[in-house]
Design an enzyme around this catalytic site. Sequence first.
Site, PDB file in Angstrom:
ATOM      1  N   HIS A   4      -7.415  -5.062   9.796  1.00 31.11           N
ATOM      2  CA  HIS A   4      -7.181  -4.849   8.364  1.00 31.11           C
ATOM      3  C   HIS A   4      -5.897  -5.542   7.907  1.00 31.11           C
ATOM      4  O   HIS A   4      -4.993  -5.807   8.706  1.00 31.11           O
ATOM      5  CB  HIS A   4      -7.200  -3.356   7.986  1.00 31.11           C
ATOM      6  CG  HIS A   4      -6.024  -2.533   8.389  1.00 31.11           C
ATOM      7  ND1 HIS A   4      -6.124  -1.211   8.725  1.00 31.11           N
ATOM      8  CD2 HIS A   4      -4.695  -2.825   8.493  1.00 31.11           C
ATOM      9  CE1 HIS A   4      -4.924  -0.737   9.003  1.00 31.11           C
ATOM     10  NE2 HIS A   4      -4.051  -1.689   8.887  1.00 31.11           N
ATOM     11  N   ASP A   6       0.800  -1.226   0.000  1.00 32.22           N
ATOM     12  CA  ASP A   6       0.000   0.000   0.000  1.00 32.22           C
ATOM     13  C   ASP A   6       0.834   1.279   0.000  1.00 32.22           C
ATOM     14  O   ASP A   6       2.054   1.243   0.207  1.00 32.22           O
ATOM     15  CB  ASP A   6      -0.973   0.002   1.194  1.00 32.22           C
ATOM     16  CG  ASP A   6      -0.350  -0.539   2.478  1.00 32.22           C
ATOM     17  OD1 ASP A   6       0.889  -0.498   2.604  1.00 32.22           O
ATOM     18  OD2 ASP A   6      -1.094  -0.989   3.352  1.00 32.22           O
ATOM     19  N   GLU A  60      -9.841  -2.135   4.845  1.00 31.24           N
ATOM     20  CA  GLU A  60     -10.536  -1.918   6.109  1.00 31.24           C
ATOM     21  C   GLU A  60     -11.766  -2.818   6.229  1.00 31.24           C
ATOM     22  O   GLU A  60     -12.222  -3.394   5.235  1.00 31.24           O
ATOM     23  CB  GLU A  60     -10.958  -0.441   6.195  1.00 31.24           C
ATOM     24  CG  GLU A  60      -9.810   0.552   6.079  1.00 31.24           C
ATOM     25  CD  GLU A  60      -8.933   0.624   7.334  1.00 31.24           C
ATOM     26  OE1 GLU A  60      -8.887  -0.353   8.114  1.00 31.24           O
ATOM     27  OE2 GLU A  60      -8.262   1.646   7.534  1.00 31.24           O
ATOM     28  N   ASN A 101      -7.591  -2.956  13.691  1.00 28.75           N
ATOM     29  CA  ASN A 101      -9.008  -3.297  13.476  1.00 28.75           C
ATOM     30  C   ASN A 101      -9.160  -4.538  12.594  1.00 28.75           C
ATOM     31  O   ASN A 101     -10.222  -4.794  12.042  1.00 28.75           O
ATOM     32  CB  ASN A 101      -9.746  -2.107  12.851  1.00 28.75           C
ATOM     33  CG  ASN A 101      -9.169  -1.724  11.489  1.00 28.75           C
ATOM     34  OD1 ASN A 101      -8.228  -2.363  11.010  1.00 28.75           O
ATOM     35  ND2 ASN A 101      -9.721  -0.701  10.874  1.00 28.75           N
TER      36      ASN A 101
HETATM   37  C1  GLP Z   1      -0.606  -0.161   8.556  1.00 30.40           C
HETATM   38  C2  GLP Z   1      -0.247  -0.830   7.242  1.00 30.40           C
HETATM   39  C3  GLP Z   1      -0.407  -2.327   7.308  1.00 30.40           C
HETATM   40  C4  GLP Z   1       0.257  -2.834   8.574  1.00 30.40           C
HETATM   41  C5  GLP Z   1      -0.505  -2.328   9.761  1.00 30.40           C
HETATM   42  C6  GLP Z   1       0.054  -2.816  11.091  1.00 30.40           C
HETATM   43  O1  GLP Z   1      -1.862   0.408   8.587  1.00 30.40           O
HETATM   44  N1  GLP Z   1      -1.003  -0.343   6.129  1.00 30.40           N
HETATM   45  O2  GLP Z   1       0.147  -2.913   6.142  1.00 30.40           O
HETATM   46  O3  GLP Z   1       0.271  -4.222   8.568  1.00 30.40           O
HETATM   47  O4  GLP Z   1      -0.483  -0.916   9.747  1.00 30.40           O
HETATM   48  O5  GLP Z   1       1.136  -2.016  11.476  1.00 30.40           O
HETATM   49  P1  GLP Z   1       2.136  -2.363  12.633  1.00 30.40           P
HETATM   50  O6  GLP Z   1       3.015  -3.416  12.095  1.00 30.40           O
HETATM   51  O7  GLP Z   1       2.876  -1.083  12.879  1.00 30.40           O
HETATM   52  O8  GLP Z   1       1.332  -2.811  13.790  1.00 30.40           O
END
Ligand code: GLP
Length: 244
Positions: free
Chosen positions: A138, A67, A143, A136
């Site tokens: 995702h 993303d 989402e 959440n």
């Molecule tokens: C972001 C990214 C995701 C990632 C998620 C969790 O929103 N778009 O690809 O997996 O957060 O992040 P973290 O690894 O910092 O908990």
Amino acid sequence: MKIIRAEDYNQMSDLACEKIIETCQTVKRPVFGLATGDTPNGLYERLIQKYEQKEVSFEHATTFNLDEYVGYSKEHSKSYHYYMSERLFNHINIREDHAHVPNGAALNLQEECVSYEQKIKEAGRINIQLLGLGANGHIGFNEPGTPFDSRTEVVFLADSTRQSNARFFPSIEDVPKTAISMGIGTIMESEEILLLVSGEQKADILAHVLNSEPSEEFPATVLHNHEKVTIIADKGALSKVKGF
Ligand code: GLP
């Protein structure tokens, strides 16, 4: 789903690194789907070390990130492309034109999404798609409510996602409201999915993912429908899952 329990964040990163390296060594032209966030940082550090120690080469590897924020070019210090360049791409021998991140600054975002899908198709199947788990539920920036057959597209970020990502920005107002995300359908076409989860703050979400039937209200539950998912989670993240 295969669940591997790691003692802590470091061991989770070591195990994930071994898996990526094994694929690099056994697949002639490996294709990886990559994630951002805090979770994969340890893995990327280790991949750089292994490259420096000449234990692995990324010469023939291709990568596709999940993303990118809309409006952010690869030069923008808060863009995911910048994050990837700083934390991985600039330190290994991957070809620049083989390290793909959606272009959030594209003038025509729809075209960018279609062309991203096309590039994934042309590269062949993603061998390993790395995922983190959003607070959440995702995956990528897909989402709750995203159809399981979605393709790469422009998505709106949930308020909870913007709040949790505010830690990377001066304030919540600065967190973009839209992003380009690889679709759930696209992610599910990968040969294997590697989900990394670390820390007690992810324990409830991970337990929910593992104990729930697939539901579009909780994107990560789609992983139950994939035939080859490996979850590497540490003790904290697994603390609410029975049997671990
Ligand atoms: C972001 C990214 C995701 C990632 C998620 C969790 O929103 N778009 O690809 O997996 O957060 O992040 P973290 O690894 O910092 O908990």
